[in-house]
Design a protein around this motif. Structure first.
Motif, PDB file in Angstrom:
ATOM      1  N   PHE A  55     -13.776  -1.905 -11.527  1.00  0.00           N
ATOM      2  CA  PHE A  55     -13.306  -1.011 -12.590  1.00  0.00           C
ATOM      3  C   PHE A  55     -11.942  -1.474 -13.124  1.00  0.00           C
ATOM      4  O   PHE A  55     -11.639  -1.322 -14.307  1.00  0.00           O
ATOM      5  CB  PHE A  55     -13.206   0.423 -12.048  1.00  0.00           C
ATOM      6  N   LEU A  56     -11.123  -2.061 -12.251  1.00  0.00           N
ATOM      7  CA  LEU A  56      -9.765  -2.447 -12.681  1.00  0.00           C
ATOM      8  C   LEU A  56      -9.745  -3.723 -13.524  1.00  0.00           C
ATOM      9  O   LEU A  56      -8.767  -4.002 -14.218  1.00  0.00           O
ATOM     10  CB  LEU A  56      -8.855  -2.600 -11.462  1.00  0.00           C
ATOM     11  N   CYS A  57     -10.826  -4.498 -13.502  1.00  0.00           N
ATOM     12  CA  CYS A  57     -10.976  -5.652 -14.405  1.00  0.00           C
ATOM     13  C   CYS A  57      -9.802  -6.642 -14.328  1.00  0.00           C
ATOM     14  O   CYS A  57      -9.404  -7.229 -15.346  1.00  0.00           O
ATOM     15  CB  CYS A  57     -11.139  -5.191 -15.857  1.00  0.00           C
ATOM     16  N   GLY A  58      -9.199  -6.770 -13.150  1.00  0.00           N
ATOM     17  CA  GLY A  58      -8.079  -7.713 -13.007  1.00  0.00           C
ATOM     18  C   GLY A  58      -6.732  -7.138 -13.411  1.00  0.00           C
ATOM     19  O   GLY A  58      -5.690  -7.789 -13.254  1.00  0.00           O
ATOM     20  N   TYR A  59      -6.721  -5.913 -13.909  1.00  0.00           N
ATOM     21  CA  TYR A  59      -5.463  -5.295 -14.381  1.00  0.00           C
ATOM     22  C   TYR A  59      -4.487  -5.074 -13.230  1.00  0.00           C
ATOM     23  O   TYR A  59      -3.269  -5.154 -13.416  1.00  0.00           O
ATOM     24  CB  TYR A  59      -5.822  -3.959 -15.024  1.00  0.00           C
ATOM     25  N   ASP A  60      -5.024  -4.810 -12.031  1.00  0.00           N
ATOM     26  CA  ASP A  60      -4.156  -4.572 -10.871  1.00  0.00           C
ATOM     27  C   ASP A  60      -3.269  -5.779 -10.584  1.00  0.00           C
ATOM     28  O   ASP A  60      -2.122  -5.635 -10.167  1.00  0.00           O
ATOM     29  CB  ASP A  60      -4.984  -4.178  -9.634  1.00  0.00           C
ATOM     30  N   GLU A  61      -3.808  -6.982 -10.854  1.00  0.00           N
ATOM     31  CA  GLU A  61      -2.998  -8.191 -10.652  1.00  0.00           C
ATOM     32  C   GLU A  61      -1.789  -8.204 -11.571  1.00  0.00           C
ATOM     33  O   GLU A  61      -0.721  -8.677 -11.206  1.00  0.00           O
ATOM     34  CB  GLU A  61      -3.849  -9.417 -10.998  1.00  0.00           C
ATOM     35  N   MET A  62      -1.968  -7.702 -12.791  1.00  0.00           N
ATOM     36  CA  MET A  62      -0.849  -7.635 -13.731  1.00  0.00           C
ATOM     37  C   MET A  62       0.164  -6.591 -13.246  1.00  0.00           C
ATOM     38  O   MET A  62       1.366  -6.822 -13.248  1.00  0.00           O
ATOM     39  CB  MET A  62      -1.324  -7.254 -15.138  1.00  0.00           C
ATOM     40  N   LEU A  63      -0.355  -5.452 -12.809  1.00  0.00           N
ATOM     41  CA  LEU A  63       0.521  -4.358 -12.380  1.00  0.00           C
ATOM     42  C   LEU A  63       1.327  -4.723 -11.133  1.00  0.00           C
ATOM     43  O   LEU A  63       2.420  -4.193 -10.914  1.00  0.00           O
ATOM     44  CB  LEU A  63      -0.304  -3.087 -12.117  1.00  0.00           C
ATOM     45  N   GLU A  64       0.796  -5.664 -10.335  1.00  0.00           N
ATOM     46  CA  GLU A  64       1.520  -6.109  -9.133  1.00  0.00           C
ATOM     47  C   GLU A  64       2.931  -6.588  -9.491  1.00  0.00           C
ATOM     48  O   GLU A  64       3.849  -6.496  -8.690  1.00  0.00           O
ATOM     49  CB  GLU A  64       0.790  -7.280  -8.438  1.00  0.00           C
ATOM     50  N   HIS A  65       3.091  -7.119 -10.714  1.00  0.00           N
ATOM     51  CA  HIS A  65       4.388  -7.689 -11.091  1.00  0.00           C
ATOM     52  C   HIS A  65       5.507  -6.652 -11.163  1.00  0.00           C
ATOM     53  O   HIS A  65       6.679  -6.996 -11.141  1.00  0.00           O
ATOM     54  CB  HIS A  65       4.275  -8.466 -12.406  1.00  0.00           C
ATOM     55  N   PHE A  66       5.137  -5.366 -11.282  1.00  0.00           N
ATOM     56  CA  PHE A  66       6.184  -4.336 -11.247  1.00  0.00           C
ATOM     57  C   PHE A  66       6.804  -4.242  -9.845  1.00  0.00           C
ATOM     58  O   PHE A  66       7.957  -3.869  -9.695  1.00  0.00           O
ATOM     59  CB  PHE A  66       5.604  -2.964 -11.626  1.00  0.00           C
ATOM     60  N   GLY A  67       6.001  -4.551  -8.824  1.00  0.00           N
ATOM     61  CA  GLY A  67       6.495  -4.433  -7.448  1.00  0.00           C
ATOM     62  C   GLY A  67       6.582  -2.996  -6.963  1.00  0.00           C
ATOM     63  O   GLY A  67       7.379  -2.670  -6.086  1.00  0.00           O
ATOM     64  N   PHE A  68       5.741  -2.106  -7.519  1.00  0.00           N
ATOM     65  CA  PHE A  68       5.830  -0.677  -7.184  1.00  0.00           C
ATOM     66  C   PHE A  68       5.683  -0.388  -5.690  1.00  0.00           C
ATOM     67  O   PHE A  68       6.114   0.654  -5.215  1.00  0.00           O
ATOM     68  CB  PHE A  68       4.762   0.125  -7.932  1.00  0.00           C
ATOM     69  N   ALA A  69       5.039  -1.306  -4.950  1.00  0.00           N
ATOM     70  CA  ALA A  69       4.815  -1.052  -3.521  1.00  0.00           C
ATOM     71  C   ALA A  69       6.131  -0.780  -2.807  1.00  0.00           C
ATOM     72  O   ALA A  69       6.168  -0.062  -1.810  1.00  0.00           O
ATOM     73  CB  ALA A  69       4.088  -2.236  -2.890  1.00  0.00           C
ATOM     74  N   ASN A  70       7.215  -1.359  -3.338  1.00  0.00           N
ATOM     75  CA  ASN A  70       8.509  -1.168  -2.659  1.00  0.00           C
ATOM     76  C   ASN A  70       9.444  -0.236  -3.421  1.00  0.00           C
ATOM     77  O   ASN A  70      10.629  -0.168  -3.125  1.00  0.00           O
ATOM     78  CB  ASN A  70       9.197  -2.526  -2.467  1.00  0.00           C
ATOM     79  N   TRP A  71       8.948   0.446  -4.442  1.00  0.00           N
ATOM     80  CA  TRP A  71       9.821   1.330  -5.214  1.00  0.00           C
ATOM     81  C   TRP A  71       9.951   2.689  -4.542  1.00  0.00           C
ATOM     82  O   TRP A  71       9.300   2.964  -3.538  1.00  0.00           O
ATOM     83  CB  TRP A  71       9.285   1.488  -6.649  1.00  0.00           C
ATOM     84  N   HIS A  72      10.783   3.516  -5.172  1.00  0.00           N
ATOM     85  CA  HIS A  72      11.115   4.820  -4.604  1.00  0.00           C
ATOM     86  C   HIS A  72      10.758   5.908  -5.617  1.00  0.00           C
ATOM     87  O   HIS A  72      10.980   5.743  -6.815  1.00  0.00           O
ATOM     88  CB  HIS A  72      12.633   4.807  -4.312  1.00  0.00           C
ATOM     89  N   LEU A  73      10.184   7.004  -5.118  1.00  0.00           N
ATOM     90  CA  LEU A  73       9.905   8.136  -6.011  1.00  0.00           C
ATOM     91  C   LEU A  73      11.166   8.984  -6.111  1.00  0.00           C
ATOM     92  O   LEU A  73      11.541   9.667  -5.166  1.00  0.00           O
ATOM     93  CB  LEU A  73       8.733   8.956  -5.470  1.00  0.00           C
ATOM     94  N   PHE A  74      11.821   8.907  -7.266  1.00  0.00           N
ATOM     95  CA  PHE A  74      13.096   9.614  -7.442  1.00  0.00           C
ATOM     96  C   PHE A  74      12.859  11.094  -7.702  1.00  0.00           C
ATOM     97  O   PHE A  74      13.527  11.965  -7.155  1.00  0.00           O
ATOM     98  CB  PHE A  74      13.863   8.972  -8.609  1.00  0.00           C
ATOM     99  N   SER A  75      11.850  11.384  -8.540  1.00  0.00           N
ATOM    100  CA  SER A  75      11.640  12.769  -8.921  1.00  0.00           C
ATOM    101  C   SER A  75      10.310  12.883  -9.648  1.00  0.00           C
ATOM    102  O   SER A  75       9.770  11.894 -10.144  1.00  0.00           O
ATOM    103  CB  SER A  75      12.835  13.141  -9.812  1.00  0.00           C
ATOM    104  N   LYS A  76       9.752  14.094  -9.685  1.00  0.00           N
ATOM    105  CA  LYS A  76       8.531  14.293 -10.478  1.00  0.00           C
ATOM    106  C   LYS A  76       8.507  15.712 -11.005  1.00  0.00           C
ATOM    107  O   LYS A  76       9.167  16.604 -10.456  1.00  0.00           O
ATOM    108  CB  LYS A  76       7.278  13.994  -9.649  1.00  0.00           C
ATOM    109  N   ARG A  77       7.758  15.904 -12.052  1.00  0.00           N
ATOM    110  CA  ARG A  77       7.621  17.246 -12.618  1.00  0.00           C
ATOM    111  C   ARG A  77       6.309  17.336 -13.380  1.00  0.00           C
ATOM    112  O   ARG A  77       5.719  16.314 -13.733  1.00  0.00           O
ATOM    113  CB  ARG A  77       8.798  17.553 -13.542  1.00  0.00           C
ATOM    114  N   THR A  78       5.873  18.561 -13.599  1.00  0.00           N
ATOM    115  CA  THR A  78       4.591  18.762 -14.265  1.00  0.00           C
ATOM    116  C   THR A  78       4.809  19.509 -15.572  1.00  0.00           C
ATOM    117  O   THR A  78       5.558  20.482 -15.612  1.00  0.00           O
ATOM    118  CB  THR A  78       3.656  19.551 -13.328  1.00  0.00           C
TER     119      THR A  78
END
Ligand code: FES
Ligand SMILES: [Fe+2]
Length: 408
Positions: free
Chosen positions: A174-197
């Motif tokens: 389903f991701l059609c290779g897009y996940d490989e592009m998204l890897e470049h953000f490096g989100f695996a090591n990022w921090h969730l600062f805040s969220k809201r709805t």
């Protein structure tokens, strides 16, 4: 390979900018206005899109450690996400196998969940480990009364789940290779600062706005400014699209810093220049990069259909490359996040609601997507196709899609 793709896209954007052009589709496209207002279609979309396709349900940093969990409801389905002792993410139907009460509420840390109704106990890998007053209740085969599992995949620092326990659609396909592009953000090591709805209009009306730069200098004249660009080129991986403006400059959004990419050798182009623009994940995610308080951040918007055709609910996650520790960075990030909430809620969604109310009059037959609005055209084309596809067709569409991407 995918880095080369990012560089090639950047070159193409520079060339378009120098020529004063943008990529246009072949023609203007008409979409029936009823596709935003028809309650029956809306119910079909919830079933065929949101209960059948993989959805990006949480950034990894929302479940940062072993034992983290989050309960949420997606298009009426109660979902429980957990991270077990080994760090593996699980996605479960959040319904006790005794009589269906959700076993977890909200979010937090727990290695097991005690159902709040009669006290059955489940481990965070879904297994049933305790039946309350078992000798009174009678024999229960624990192995066949675990929490129901959904297909799940953690990739690029993001978590996808398919809310159909019987789905055979491969999430990677389903991701059609897009996940490989998204890897470049490096989100695996990022921090969730805040969220809201925040609440918004019909989910497609809201999503149109994320795929559209055409409106930026008009609707956002008082926030982004009337000189803001209104052109986008679109890049697609199956139904997932990146939109970014043709430019030779790299502006660090949220700062006054700017760089002419032609003055810098390609190997020194910063990663945030290569990732500029908005990255959408079909059918309901948008990721835009910003700087807040001198640190790199991203606004990840996760959109779900609401209770009625005219309503949606968006969770905005503010992700930061590093957890801010000093007050100045924290204040800067908060300011940036508040600003983005004002823009989306006060401008995009307020307009979307007015637009929806007007469309509800039923007096307009079609809405238009211009040759410069290829992203919206593709989004509606995909949605129409996927809503009417059978389960078997769905699998074929994405296995072909992946083969096509691989061949490129
Ligand atoms: S519904 Fe969960 S223990 Fe009865
Ligand atoms: Fe907008």
């Amino acid at each position: 390979m995918s880095k080369q793709q990012l560089i090639a896209m950047t070159h193409s954007l520079i060339e378009h900018a120098k020529a004063g052009t943008l990529e246009q589709t072949d023609s203007i496209v008409e979409i029936p206005a009823s596709s935003y207002t028809d309650p029956e279609l809306f119910e079909r979309e919830k079933k065929q899109i949101f209960s059948r396709l993989p959805l990006m349900v949480a950034p990894s940093c929302e479940l940062p450690e072993a034992g983290s969990y989050k309960a949420m409801t997606v298009a009426g389905v109660p979902l429980l996400l957990t991270r077990d002792r080994e760090g593996k993410v699980g996605a479960f139907l959040n319904m006790c196998t005794h009589r269906g009460n959700p076993v977890a509420l909200g979010e937090g840390k727990a290695s097991r969940f005690v159902c709040g109704y009669h006290g059955w106990t489940f481990k965070n890998d879904g297994s049933l480990i305790g039946v309350a007053s078992a000798e009174d209740f009678g024999p229960v085969d624990k192995a066949t009364h675990c929490l129901k599992k959904f297909p799940v995949l953690e990739r690029a620092g993001l978590i996808w789940a398919t809310l159909d326990p019987n789905s055979t659609l491969d999430i990677e396909d389903f991701l059609c290779g897009y996940d490989e592009m998204l890897e470049h953000f490096g989100f695996a090591n990022w921090h969730l600062f805040s969220k809201r709805t925040i609440k918004g209009p019909n989910w497609k009306t809201a999503y149109d706005g994320y795929l559209d730069f055409y409106h930026l200098p008009v609707l956002h004249a008082n926030t982004f400014g009337a000189d803001f660009f209104n052109r986008a080129n679109y890049f697609a991986w199956g139904p997932h699209q990146r939109l970014t403006t043709p430019t030779v400059k790299h502006d660090k959004l949220g700062t006054n810093e700017s760089m002419n990419l032609e003055d810098v050798p390609e190997k020194d182009w910063p990663i945030d220049a290569l990732l500029a623009g908005v990255w959408t994940i079909y059918p309901h995610i948008s990721i835009a990069s910003f700087y807040g308080g001198s640190s790199r951040g991203a606004l990840l918007s996760q959109l779900f259909p609401g209770d009625t055709v005219g309503e949606s609910v968006t969770t905005q996650y503010y992700l930061m490359e590093r957890e801010p520790t000093d007050q100045e960075t924290i204040d800067g990030a908060n300011q940036q996040f508040d600003f983005l909430k004002t823009v989306v809620e006060g401008e995009d969604y307020a307009t979307g609601k007015r637009q929806h109310d007007a469309l509800m009059s039923g007096l307009m037959e079609n809405v238009l997507f211009g040759r410069n609005e290829g992203g919206g055209q593709a989004f509606h084309r995909w949605t129409e196709r996927l809503v009417s596809a059978s389960d078997a067709e769905l699998k074929t569409i994405f296995s072909h899609q992946q083969a096509a991407e691989a061949a490129e």
